[in-house]
Design a protein around this motif. Sequence first.
Motif, PDB file in Angstrom:
ATOM      1  N   ASP A 199      48.040 -31.486 119.913  1.00 22.21           N
ATOM      2  CA  ASP A 199      48.611 -31.587 118.571  1.00 22.21           C
ATOM      3  C   ASP A 199      47.573 -31.239 117.516  1.00 22.21           C
ATOM      4  OD1 ASP A 199      51.000 -32.470 119.665  1.00 22.21           O
ATOM      5  OD2 ASP A 199      50.439 -34.591 119.506  1.00 22.21           O
ATOM      6  N   ALA A 200      48.043 -30.946 116.318  1.00 18.18           N
ATOM      7  CA  ALA A 200      47.131 -30.605 115.225  1.00 18.18           C
ATOM      8  C   ALA A 200      46.130 -31.726 114.967  1.00 18.18           C
ATOM      9  CB  ALA A 200      47.927 -30.296 113.953  1.00 18.18           C
ATOM     10  N   GLY A 201      46.570 -32.957 115.160  1.00 14.64           N
ATOM     11  CA  GLY A 201      45.697 -34.099 114.928  1.00 14.64           C
ATOM     12  C   GLY A 201      44.584 -34.227 115.936  1.00 14.64           C
ATOM     13  N   ASP A 202      44.625 -33.447 117.009  1.00 10.30           N
ATOM     14  CA  ASP A 202      43.575 -33.469 118.028  1.00 10.30           C
ATOM     15  C   ASP A 202      42.744 -32.198 118.018  1.00 10.30           C
ATOM     16  OD1 ASP A 202      44.275 -35.997 119.050  1.00 10.30           O
ATOM     17  OD2 ASP A 202      45.897 -35.097 120.230  1.00 10.30           O
ATOM     18  N   ARG A 203      43.183 -31.192 117.260  1.00 12.01           N
ATOM     19  CA  ARG A 203      42.419 -29.953 117.173  1.00 12.01           C
ATOM     20  C   ARG A 203      41.352 -30.090 116.088  1.00 12.01           C
ATOM     21  NH1 ARG A 203      47.625 -27.553 117.718  1.00 12.01           N
ATOM     22  NH2 ARG A 203      47.642 -27.028 115.504  1.00 12.01           N
TER      23      ARG A 203
ATOM     24  N   SER B  83      38.872 -28.574 113.303  1.00 14.09           N
ATOM     25  CA  SER B  83      38.733 -27.395 112.443  1.00 14.09           C
ATOM     26  C   SER B  83      37.324 -27.249 111.898  1.00 14.09           C
ATOM     27  CB  SER B  83      39.732 -27.475 111.273  1.00 14.09           C
ATOM     28  OG  SER B  83      39.504 -28.635 110.487  1.00 14.09           O
TER      29      SER B  83
ATOM     30  N   THR C  63      36.392 -32.790 111.099  1.00 15.09           N
ATOM     31  CA  THR C  63      37.644 -32.548 110.391  1.00 15.09           C
ATOM     32  C   THR C  63      38.668 -32.027 111.381  1.00 15.09           C
ATOM     33  OG1 THR C  63      36.446 -31.977 108.356  1.00 15.09           O
ATOM     34  CG2 THR C  63      38.759 -31.315 108.490  1.00 15.09           C
ATOM     35  N   LEU C  64      39.841 -32.658 111.386  1.00 20.03           N
ATOM     36  CA  LEU C  64      40.892 -32.301 112.326  1.00 20.03           C
ATOM     37  C   LEU C  64      41.940 -31.404 111.681  1.00 20.03           C
ATOM     38  CD1 LEU C  64      41.274 -35.813 113.982  1.00 20.03           C
ATOM     39  CD2 LEU C  64      39.852 -33.896 114.703  1.00 20.03           C
ATOM     40  N   GLY C  65      42.789 -30.830 112.509  1.00 19.55           N
ATOM     41  CA  GLY C  65      43.772 -29.863 112.045  1.00 19.55           C
ATOM     42  C   GLY C  65      44.785 -30.423 111.070  1.00 19.55           C
ATOM     43  N   ASP C  66      44.991 -31.749 111.084  1.00 16.58           N
ATOM     44  CA  ASP C  66      45.943 -32.346 110.148  1.00 16.58           C
ATOM     45  C   ASP C  66      45.261 -32.844 108.882  1.00 16.58           C
ATOM     46  OD1 ASP C  66      44.541 -34.522 111.055  1.00 16.58           O
ATOM     47  OD2 ASP C  66      46.269 -35.628 111.829  1.00 16.58           O
ATOM     48  N   GLY C  67      43.975 -32.506 108.706  1.00 14.32           N
ATOM     49  CA  GLY C  67      43.244 -32.901 107.511  1.00 14.32           C
ATOM     50  C   GLY C  67      42.480 -34.208 107.646  1.00 14.32           C
ATOM     51  N   THR C  68      42.707 -34.937 108.718  1.00 11.38           N
ATOM     52  CA  THR C  68      41.997 -36.193 108.933  1.00 11.38           C
ATOM     53  C   THR C  68      40.509 -35.932 109.166  1.00 11.38           C
ATOM     54  OG1 THR C  68      43.956 -37.170 109.952  1.00 11.38           O
ATOM     55  CG2 THR C  68      41.859 -38.270 110.375  1.00 11.38           C
TER      56      THR C  68
END
Length: 221
Positions: free
Chosen positions: A142-146, A148, A160-165
């Motif tokens: 998921d984006a939250g595990d990718r 960036s 920094t993760l794919g969902d902005g976290t």
Amino acid sequence: MILHRWFAALAVLASAAAAFAAGDAARGAQAFRACSGCHSLAPGDHRTGPSLAGVFGRRAGTADGFGRYSEALRKSGMVWNAQALDGWLRDPAAFIAGNGMTFPGLPDARVRADLIAYLQAVSAGKIAAPKTPGLPDLRAADAGDRVSAIAHCGDTYRVTLGDGTRRAFWEFNLRFKTDSSAHGPRRGQPVIVGAGMGGDRAQVVFAEPAEISSFIRSHCE
């Protein structure tokens, strides 16, 4: 004295042969659980150790596609049969000195016989190989595990993760790994995977080693 030793040796061999004959493959399937953390019985599915599919009759150190054999094992010339496996499972370090197997061995002769009977049955196709839990498919993360971006400052990594976290880790608690298999992450798209300890430890998995240093930048806010 010589005859006494000769008869004693025959008794040991007879006892070993009886143990092999008495091995119970069903019980051996349960015993294999101690091996499944490092070995699979699926062809070509190598883990920490090589796949044990078709291990009977195979020369030690020759499983196709496995590249982490110790030199001692590769040069041993050993062929895996019941007797060789019994010696190996009893005490790997003593059986082939200098090998890389960290497993301390199985002192119980019955358990070894059961495990050997199971491996032989699977190798012969008499028992279907169990399904080994698959490795996570990091390409479907998921984006939250990718991941960036990764910034390093002092003793801290900020991920920094794919969902902005954004998550901060003490540098000793964040590990960097690679997975070049078909289930590994896509190039340029590393994935973060938890490593327990209440969420304060994790590992970032890259597609190849060259990505690691180029992905991390030194930056303090």
